[in-house]
Write a protein that holds these residues in place. Structure first.
Motif, short mmCIF file in Angstrom:
data_model
loop_
_atom_site.label_atom_id
_atom_site.label_comp_id
_atom_site.label_asym_id
_atom_site.label_seq_id
_atom_site.Cartn_x
_atom_site.Cartn_y
_atom_site.Cartn_z
N UNK A 279 0.81 -1.23 0.00
CA UNK A 279 0.00 0.00 0.00
C UNK A 279 0.83 1.28 0.00
N UNK A 280 2.15 1.18 0.23
CA UNK A 280 3.00 2.36 0.28
C UNK A 280 3.67 2.67 -1.05
N UNK A 281 3.36 1.87 -2.07
CA UNK A 281 3.89 2.13 -3.42
C UNK A 281 3.01 3.17 -4.11
N UNK A 282 3.64 4.16 -4.72
CA UNK A 282 2.92 5.25 -5.36
C UNK A 282 2.10 4.78 -6.57
N UNK A 283 1.23 5.62 -7.02
CA UNK A 283 0.50 5.37 -8.26
C UNK A 283 1.49 5.11 -9.40
N UNK A 284 1.25 4.04 -10.13
CA UNK A 284 2.12 3.71 -11.24
C UNK A 284 3.48 3.19 -10.85
N UNK A 285 3.64 2.80 -9.58
CA UNK A 285 4.92 2.29 -9.11
C UNK A 285 5.18 0.87 -9.55
N UNK A 286 6.36 0.37 -9.20
CA UNK A 286 6.77 -0.98 -9.60
C UNK A 286 7.33 -1.73 -8.41
N UNK A 287 6.99 -3.00 -8.34
CA UNK A 287 7.54 -3.90 -7.32
C UNK A 287 8.26 -5.02 -8.07
N UNK A 288 9.58 -5.04 -7.92
CA UNK A 288 10.39 -6.04 -8.61
C UNK A 288 10.91 -7.03 -7.60
N UNK A 289 10.70 -8.31 -7.84
CA UNK A 289 11.10 -9.34 -6.88
C UNK A 289 12.02 -10.34 -7.54
#
Length: 348
Positions: A259-269
């Motif tokens: 929930x703390x990722x901004x609009x249009x953000x990316x989470x790379x794992x």
């Protein structure tokens, strides 16, 4: 060269440290298009532990014993990250390469193009560098003769820094963005901190209390203690949220911080140190146009860029400890304890 046998450490099956077996093995003979590398240093990775343990599972059977990309052909000499010198060449390879100080790209690719994807790994799908000598395709060997980095530091690069660069490139990290790095005291984590900082990002890094200073010294603007209230620490450091999460931990971190990722953000794992079976509120993903990216190692283009950085001395890999080859089991035990900062290497 005339040496016929070499010292090596191989795994004889999946299991604990007891399956690591010191052995005398034939010196491999380079085939057409290959070179023989005398190993100066080989770095350890979590892949070594998980391949030995068989922890990767199979599609449709996550509990199956398997290596990085499936069944392992035992006995297997481990070790993906090799720095050394070319001792001999196979047919079709210029003899002028003999004597060059090199780093080996450990990936086995699904094609020959610059953006090919890795489908295997040295030390898993072919023998690796827990040995005095290893063969590799000449096209995957990079001349580091002029690099100011030590052999130990060069060996620290391929998997950790290659994985980090692949994550950053696939996530399209741009200057001025805020990046959150998990597992920041490990090999990939420190690489992420260094490369993201060099790219002009504001770097928030998650680590543990005993390692906070070392992670800060590596380049993190703010270091967050994973033992505390992580969402609260992230909100305090980045009130408007983060643009990108560079994650090697996963587990409970994902639902807590998504929930703390901004609009249009990316989470790379690129790892699951905290657990692979997670639950997230999928609405947080699609309602905020967040992109979830899986990243496995690097492409040939990424690796070439990494080697250019190493040749120029733009990277500063941290070496936590070095062991002789016959202490590979002790080195893997130390890696599993995760009390170190940086990379552990073996010196054949």
């Amino acid at each position: 060269m005339t040496q016929r046998t070499m010292r090596a450490v191989r795994i004889t099956g999946h299991g604990g440290l007891e399956v690591l077996e010191p052995a005398e093995a034939p010196v491999p003979v380079p085939r057409a298009g290959e070179v023989l590398v005398q190993v100066s240093a080989v770095a350890l990775n979590n892949t070594d532990l998980w391949t030995r343990e068989g922890s990767y599972g199979l599609p449709g059977d996550p509990g199956a014993l398997a290596g990085w990309r499936g069944p392992v052909d035992f006995p297997r000499i481990q070790g993906a990250d090799v720095a050394g010198r070319i001792a001999a060449v196979g047919p079709g390879v210029s003899p002028d390469l003999v004597g060059r100080r090199v780093v080996v790209d450990p990936a086995l690719y699904d094609g020959v193009g610059p953006d090919a994807n890795p489908l295997g790994l040295m030390g898993s799908e072919r023998d690796g560098g827990y040995a005095e000598y290893v063969t590799a395709p000449a096209a995957r060997v990079h001349d580091m003769t002029a690099s100011p980095l030590s052999d130990d530091q060069l060996a620290a690069l391929p998997t950790a820094y290659g994985t980090a660069l692949g994550m950053i490139e696939r996530a399209r990290l741009a200057p001025g963005e805020t990046a959150l790095v998990s597992g920041a005291s490990g090999g990939v984590g420190l690489a992420l901190v260094q490369i993201a900082r060099a790219r002009g990002a504001t770097v928030l890094a998650i680590s543990s209390g005993a390692k906070l200073d070392a992670v800060h010294d590596a380049g993190a603007h703010t270091v967050l203690d994973r033992a505390g209230d992580l969402p609260g620490q992230v909100r305090a450091a980045a009130p408007d949220g983060v643009d990108i999460v560079l994650d090697v931990v996963a587990g409970d971190l994902v639902p807590a911080l998504l929930p703390l990722v901004r609009e249009g953000g990316r989470w790379t794992v690129a790892g699951a140190l905290g657990g692979h079976d997670i639950n997230i509120d999928i609405r947080r993903l699609y309602l905020h146009n967040i992109t979830l990216i899986g990243s496995s190692m690097h492409t040939p283009t990424h690796f070439r860029h990494l080697m250019d950085m190493a040749a120029n001395g733009d990277l500063n890999p941290v070496i936590a400890a070095a062991y002789p080859l016959d202490q590979a089991a002790a080195a893997q035990a130390a890696l599993a304890q995760r009390t170190h900062v940086g990379k552990i290497v073996l010196r054949p």
